[in-house]
Motif scaffolding. Sequence first.
Motif, mmCIF file in Angstrom:
data_model
loop_
_atom_site.group_PDB
_atom_site.id
_atom_site.type_symbol
_atom_site.label_atom_id
_atom_site.label_comp_id
_atom_site.label_asym_id
_atom_site.label_seq_id
_atom_site.Cartn_x
_atom_site.Cartn_y
_atom_site.Cartn_z
ATOM 1 N N PRO A 66 0.861 -1.183 0.000
ATOM 2 C CA PRO A 66 0.000 0.000 0.000
ATOM 3 C C PRO A 66 0.902 1.239 0.000
ATOM 4 O O PRO A 66 1.885 1.299 0.743
ATOM 5 C CB PRO A 66 -0.769 -0.121 1.320
ATOM 6 N N TYR B 114 1.253 5.727 -0.529
ATOM 7 C CA TYR B 114 0.679 7.058 -0.693
ATOM 8 C C TYR B 114 1.816 8.073 -0.768
ATOM 9 O O TYR B 114 2.528 8.293 0.210
ATOM 10 C CB TYR B 114 -0.266 7.394 0.462
ATOM 11 N N ILE C 182 -0.893 -1.115 -4.265
ATOM 12 C CA ILE C 182 -2.181 -0.463 -4.024
ATOM 13 C C ILE C 182 -1.905 1.021 -3.786
ATOM 14 O O ILE C 182 -1.368 1.413 -2.752
ATOM 15 C CB ILE C 182 -2.912 -1.059 -2.807
ATOM 16 N N ASP C 183 -2.253 1.846 -4.743
ATOM 17 C CA ASP C 183 -1.988 3.280 -4.677
ATOM 18 C C ASP C 183 -3.189 3.983 -4.049
ATOM 19 O O ASP C 183 -4.265 4.038 -4.631
ATOM 20 C CB ASP C 183 -1.731 3.808 -6.093
ATOM 21 N N ASP C 184 -2.975 4.557 -2.870
ATOM 22 C CA ASP C 184 -4.053 5.180 -2.104
ATOM 23 C C ASP C 184 -4.202 6.659 -2.464
ATOM 24 O O ASP C 184 -4.164 7.526 -1.608
ATOM 25 C CB ASP C 184 -3.782 5.013 -0.604
ATOM 26 N N GLY D 272 -6.217 0.158 1.926
ATOM 27 C CA GLY D 272 -5.282 -0.520 1.031
ATOM 28 C C GLY D 272 -5.184 -1.995 1.347
ATOM 29 O O GLY D 272 -5.150 -2.841 0.439
ATOM 30 N N LYS E 219 -8.377 -3.710 0.078
ATOM 31 C CA LYS E 219 -8.337 -3.948 -1.364
ATOM 32 C C LYS E 219 -7.378 -5.105 -1.689
ATOM 33 O O LYS E 219 -7.691 -5.948 -2.540
ATOM 34 C CB LYS E 219 -7.915 -2.678 -2.092
#
Length: 299
Positions: A9, A11, A37-39, A73, A76
């Motif tokens: 995850p 950001y 997983i790009d928040d 994240g 997901k």
Amino acid sequence: MKTLTVFTPTYNRAHTLPRTYESLLRQTCKDFEWLVIDDGSTDGTAGLVRGWIEENRIPIRYIYKENGGLYTGYNKAYEVIETELNVCIDSDDFMPDNAVELITGYWKEHGSDEYAGITGLDFTLDGKPIGGYFPGDLKVCHMMDLYIKKIHFGDTKQVMRTALMKEVSPMEGFPGEKNFNPFYMLALADDRQPSLILNENLCFVEYQTGGDSMSAGIFRQYLNSPRSFAKLRLMEMGLRRNTLRNLIRLNIHYNSSCIISKDRDWLKKSPKKFLTVMTRPLGWMLYKYIVHKSKKQHR
């Protein structure tokens, strides 16, 4: 299908992600895929990762989502992961060259549905295990026992069995509260099954500040996400593996979070009502301390 998914995850960590990527390129075993997983990053993360996908040197999946905090994240990731095992490597951390080989080899030799996964070690950048090594004769253990029984005094790296994580996810948060610790799901899984112990380095850790880091501005997070912290403490109170000392600590923190959120049902919700009432004054003291420390962090 690969055995392991390494999920990250992230950001606004385009400046640290290359180190994570390069460590995955160096893996001595290729039995893994990388899930990013790009928040909701705004720093060029998308273009960076898509460039790596085009290089096609390792299998990469990239998912962009609106900013919702670290726990979303994880939600997901557990929704889409298909491999037998998974491990979270944060965007400011990286794996030693043989980590995937250690994980997949140990699991194929010893793993089964009887275990939640594998617990390994986190190392500092100078090559030292955080909190030291596990006891040499420790082969299987619940993650909570490591802390509650003071078997180990540092961070660990949890490699989880995906089927089990799908059973305990997703975490349901609260509107406007992004600081809900994904430990919530790990603890639920750990309460069901123990993990194999692997006394090896699985991750090099470097803590960052800023962004949505769970280690950054913890007192501010208490104030920004009190209902999330209260829910975490309620869950921990209900775990089978507990001690009186830990329950007292949990109730103090639960009280402080309920005071911050002005929750009138604080006692009704508690599964440990006697301890909750007895620790209420200490909860008020912690609340005052949190407010004081948060003000100092903003100076």
